[in-house]
Design a protein around this motif. Structure first.
Motif, PDB file in Angstrom:
ATOM      1  N   ASP A 137       0.640  -1.315   0.029  1.00  0.00           N
ATOM      2  CA  ASP A 137       0.427   0.197   0.196  1.00  0.00           C
ATOM      3  C   ASP A 137       0.489   1.117  -0.115  1.00  0.00           C
ATOM      4  OD1 ASP A 137      -2.706  -1.308   0.165  1.00  0.00           O
ATOM      5  OD2 ASP A 137      -2.821  -0.794   2.031  1.00  0.00           O
ATOM      6  N   VAL A 190       2.321   2.088  -3.435  1.00  0.00           N
ATOM      7  CA  VAL A 190       1.458   2.454  -3.992  1.00  0.00           C
ATOM      8  C   VAL A 190       0.969   4.221  -3.648  1.00  0.00           C
ATOM      9  CG1 VAL A 190      -1.188   3.253  -4.919  1.00  0.00           C
ATOM     10  CG2 VAL A 190       0.344   0.140  -4.584  1.00  0.00           C
ATOM     11  N   SER A 191       1.443   4.370  -2.495  1.00  0.00           N
ATOM     12  CA  SER A 191       1.260   6.065  -2.306  1.00  0.00           C
ATOM     13  C   SER A 191       2.569   6.703  -2.532  1.00  0.00           C
ATOM     14  CB  SER A 191       1.791   5.634  -1.165  1.00  0.00           C
ATOM     15  OG  SER A 191      -0.840   5.901  -0.075  1.00  0.00           O
ATOM     16  N   ASN A 241       4.066   5.978  -5.085  1.00  0.00           N
ATOM     17  CA  ASN A 241       4.110   6.473  -6.502  1.00  0.00           C
ATOM     18  C   ASN A 241       3.274   7.446  -7.243  1.00  0.00           C
ATOM     19  OD1 ASN A 241       2.188   4.704  -9.299  1.00  0.00           O
ATOM     20  ND2 ASN A 241       4.495   4.670  -9.503  1.00  0.00           N
ATOM     21  N   LYS A 242       2.070   7.222  -6.341  1.00  0.00           N
ATOM     22  CA  LYS A 242       0.853   8.354  -6.823  1.00  0.00           C
ATOM     23  C   LYS A 242       1.371   9.687  -6.302  1.00  0.00           C
ATOM     24  CE  LYS A 242      -3.162   5.689  -5.880  1.00  0.00           C
ATOM     25  NZ  LYS A 242      -4.435   5.419  -5.360  1.00  0.00           N
ATOM     26  N   ILE A 293      -0.197  -5.142  -8.290  1.00  0.00           N
ATOM     27  CA  ILE A 293       0.197  -2.964  -7.934  1.00  0.00           C
ATOM     28  C   ILE A 293       0.871  -2.366  -8.875  1.00  0.00           C
ATOM     29  CG2 ILE A 293       0.046  -2.807  -5.439  1.00  0.00           C
ATOM     30  CD1 ILE A 293       2.741  -2.533  -5.621  1.00  0.00           C
TER      31      ILE A 293
END
Length: 235
Positions: free
Chosen positions: A175, A178-179, A181-182, A200
């Motif tokens: 998780d 992903v954060s 990357n965002k 992911i």
């Protein structure tokens, strides 16, 4: 952003990478999956200059960095969170993070990066004065990723971030990837947990005995029968 062209790397007499080609575009999460000994960590080591390519090229932002020293590669915007975490056990969490910023001089922006890392990993903030060697495995993994982020990389290389972690911590780490990357950091992820990695990632490469044998969108690789049988537990 990153282009690897026909990369060949040896460990002594062992031909570890045999003409590897891969590409990571800005903003992506790209995963490299494969079994033990496939050459995944060797690929990351060669990209970062820790291992020397026998032939082939590594290009980053249209610049050939194949023969660039590792410290200069960090300055150019590539950072590695290594397999096995490799934190400095006798140093505090804060001191470990500070070492990640060794290429930077601006105290104001470094402090802003501390804030970003502590926001991503609140547990590290709670333990910032604690010796890294006393942290749990999951906390050490957070620290390794946080330390890699301290150089403000444009491309973050992650080598087996889920290794040895309990399932609930694996979910947490992914998780967080992903954060990250965002927030604008491109990610190249080496991972044995192919299910999680492909869940992911935008795209994936399959590495077998030093060769890329398959590459495609992550969703398509998830559905590929050969990939399912070899890496996804035949689900």
């Amino acid at each position: 952003m990153l282009v690897v062209k026909n990369l060949n790397t040896y460990y002594g007499n062992i031909h570890a990478l045999k003409g590897v080609n891969l590409e990571v575009k800005q903003g992506e999460i790209v995963t490299l999956i494969g079994s033990n000994g496939a050459g995944k960590s060797t690929t990351l080591g060669t990209i970062t200059g820790l291992l020397k390519a026998t032939s082939g090229e590594v290009w980053f932002k249209e610049e050939n960095i194949t023969k660039t020293p590792p410290s200069q590669i960090v300055k150019k915007g590539i950072s590695l969170s290594p397999e096995g975490r490799e934190v400095f056990p006798a140093l505090t969490v804060e001191e470990n993070l500070k070492l990640g910023a060794f290429t930077r001089n601006d105290k104001k922006t470094i402090n802003e990066t501390y804030d970003r890392v502590y926001e991503l990993f609140p547990r590290l903030f709670e333990r910032k004065k604690q010796l890294a060697g006393t942290l749990s495995g999951g906390e050490q993994q957070m620290l390794a990723i946080g330390r890699a982020l301290m150089s403000e990389p444009q491309l973050l290389l992650l080598d087996e971030p889920s290794l040895g972690l309990a399932p609930n911590l694996v979910l947490l780490i992914f998780d967080l990837i992903v954060s990250i990357n965002k927030q604008g950091t491109t990610v190249l992820l080496v991972e044995q947990n192919a299910n999680m990695a492909l869940s992911i990632a935008h795209r994936g490469y399959v590495l077998e005995t030093g060769k890329v044998t398959m590459s495609d969108d992550a969703k398509i690789l998830c559905c590929n029968e050969m990939v399912k049988k070899a890496y996804l537990g035949n689900i």
